[in-house]
Design a protein around this motif. Structure first.
Motif, short mmCIF file in Angstrom:
data_model
loop_
_atom_site.label_atom_id
_atom_site.label_comp_id
_atom_site.label_asym_id
_atom_site.label_seq_id
_atom_site.Cartn_x
_atom_site.Cartn_y
_atom_site.Cartn_z
N PRO A 322 0.81 -1.22 0.00
CA PRO A 322 0.00 0.00 0.00
C PRO A 322 0.84 1.27 0.00
O PRO A 322 0.52 2.23 -0.72
CB PRO A 322 -0.82 -0.14 1.28
CG PRO A 322 -0.98 -1.61 1.46
CD PRO A 322 0.33 -2.19 1.01
N ALA A 323 1.92 1.30 0.78
CA ALA A 323 2.76 2.49 0.83
C ALA A 323 3.40 2.75 -0.52
O ALA A 323 3.53 3.92 -0.95
CB ALA A 323 3.85 2.32 1.90
N GLN A 324 3.82 1.71 -1.23
CA GLN A 324 4.42 1.88 -2.54
C GLN A 324 3.41 2.38 -3.57
O GLN A 324 3.74 3.19 -4.44
CB GLN A 324 5.05 0.57 -2.99
CG GLN A 324 6.28 0.16 -2.19
CD GLN A 324 6.74 -1.25 -2.51
OE1 GLN A 324 5.93 -2.16 -2.66
NE2 GLN A 324 8.04 -1.45 -2.62
N VAL A 325 2.17 1.87 -3.48
CA VAL A 325 1.13 2.34 -4.39
C VAL A 325 0.87 3.83 -4.18
O VAL A 325 0.69 4.59 -5.14
CB VAL A 325 -0.16 1.52 -4.20
CG1 VAL A 325 -1.33 2.19 -4.93
CG2 VAL A 325 0.02 0.10 -4.73
N GLU A 326 0.85 4.27 -2.92
CA GLU A 326 0.64 5.70 -2.64
C GLU A 326 1.71 6.54 -3.32
O GLU A 326 1.42 7.62 -3.87
CB GLU A 326 0.67 5.94 -1.13
CG GLU A 326 -0.59 5.49 -0.42
CD GLU A 326 -0.57 5.84 1.06
OE1 GLU A 326 -1.62 5.70 1.70
OE2 GLU A 326 0.50 6.24 1.59
#
Length: 378
Positions: A322-326
């Motif tokens: 999720p952090a990478q997608v953000e």
């Protein structure tokens, strides 16, 4: 079980299932393993589970390829057996038993026993590996063949996740007579453990012993190593080695000391998880990263909302975090896209001093412990 042994048990379940039904491990990607069963979806009433991910599937496939090559190479062998329970009753020790991952017996010929190791932290050697010899001896004594008709006993260790100069599939062959002679040594050693004054001898074999943290012999070894009068003198700084020979001796003991410390930590965690008090310490939550509620649904939703960046959301073979997608989407749009699709589980439980800033976790029942913990930890 520790989390490592539980993961290893799950990988063994996958291997057994794939060998039994003639499928590859990749066919089970995304399936869940609970209570020794492989299922397409999680049964939340069963508690902990492991998901078959690419890492597990790739490792288990190495074992499957080895097993199938051996089965094909010897078409006239008896039907192969997985998770074969072996006993050493014929040694006069009915309390000695084990489970071999794979057994192949040729009539009047070779006997093969294979052991799959999913672990990556401890490299397992195959030459005169006593666990493999134990299994080989058990099958030799109670197998289809008379021991005199067995030409050789081949032991195979498969450990895909731990690099080794001899490769991930390692083999060792013994003469059946040599293995039977070793059986006499094994029985004599087992008999000595029945003596009332049997000595306690610490060593690398203590690593997975449930009494590791409380064993008086291990405590004495640790006390001698750190050179304090008693282990209760926690406030005293242990003396460092005073010479090169002392340093060499201390370094040699480090694995045993580290294992003992790990066992003590686990014992303290067990006490607090049972809801008991441990003076000066408490149970706290560790840090946890966000994860996808449903990876397939998240990928579909993100690709539909941001088609121009869909390729960046995936690193083979899975969706990025999720952090990478953000970061890929950027700004408020990234946070808005991820928020409904991700969740942040509570961190795992650990022991901390009372002075730690984190709030204490109070356990009132085992049911609460399971409900409050990340499912995959159980």
């Amino acid at each position: 079980d520790s989390e490592y042994s539980a993961l290893g048990t799950a990988a063994h379940t996958l291997g057994e299932h794939c060998l039994t039904y003639g499928i590859d491990a990749a066919a089970c990607l995304g399936w869940c393993i609970q209570n020794g069963k492989l299922m397409p979806a999680v049964d939340e009433t069963w508690g902990g589970y492991h998901t078959v991910d690419a890492d597990m599937a790739d490792a288990v496939q190495v074992y499957l390829d080895m097993a199938r090559a051996e089965i094909a190479r010897h078409p006239y062998s008896l039907p192969f057996q997985t998770e074969r329970r072996v006993r050493l009753d014929k040694l006069g020790r009915p309390d000695l038993w084990g489970t071999s991952d794979l057994v192949i017996e040729e009539p009047f010929g070779r006997l093969l026993v294979a052991d799959y190791k999913h672990g990556s932290g401890v490299v397992v050697e195959v030459d005169y590996n006593e666990q493999a010899m134990y299994y080989g001896l058990g099958v030799l004594l109670e197998g289809w063949n008379d021991p005199a008709d067995v030409t050789e006993v081949e032991m195979v260790v498969v450990q895909p996740r731990a690099p080794h100069p001899d490769g991930v599939v390692r083999r060792f062959v013994m003469d059946p007579r040599e293995l039977l002679e070793w059986g006499s040594t094994l029985k004599a050693a087992a008999d000595r453990t029945d003596e009332p004054d049997a000595p306690l001898i610490p060593g690398k074999w203590c690593r997975f012993c449930p009494a590791h943290a409380t064993c008086p012999a291990v405590r004495e070894k640790v006390r001698a190593l750190i050179r304090v009068d008693s282990l209760e003198m926690a406030e005293q700084r242990p003396a460092l080695p005073g010479s090169v020979p002392e340093l060499a001796r201390a370094v040699g003991f480090l694995p045993m000391l580290e294992d003992w410390l790990s066992a003590v930590r686990q014992m303290a965690l067990d006490v607090l998880q049972r809801g008991e008090d441990l003076p000066g310490f408490k149970l706290v939550r560790g840090r946890a990263n966000r994860r996808w509620k449903n990876e397939a649904e998240a990928l579909a939703a993100l690709a539909e909302a941001h088609p121009e960046k869909a390729a960046a959301f995936v690193t083979k073979p899975e969706l990025i975090s999720p952090a990478q997608v953000e970061k890929v989407i950027g700004g408020k749009a990234g946070k808005a896209a991820v928020e409904p699709l991700a969740m942040k589980p509570e961190g795992g439980l650990s022991v901390a001093p009372e002075s730690d800033d984190r709030p204490a976790v109070r356990i009132t029942s085992p049911r609460q412990l399971i409900a409050d913990s990340p499912v995959e930890d159980w």
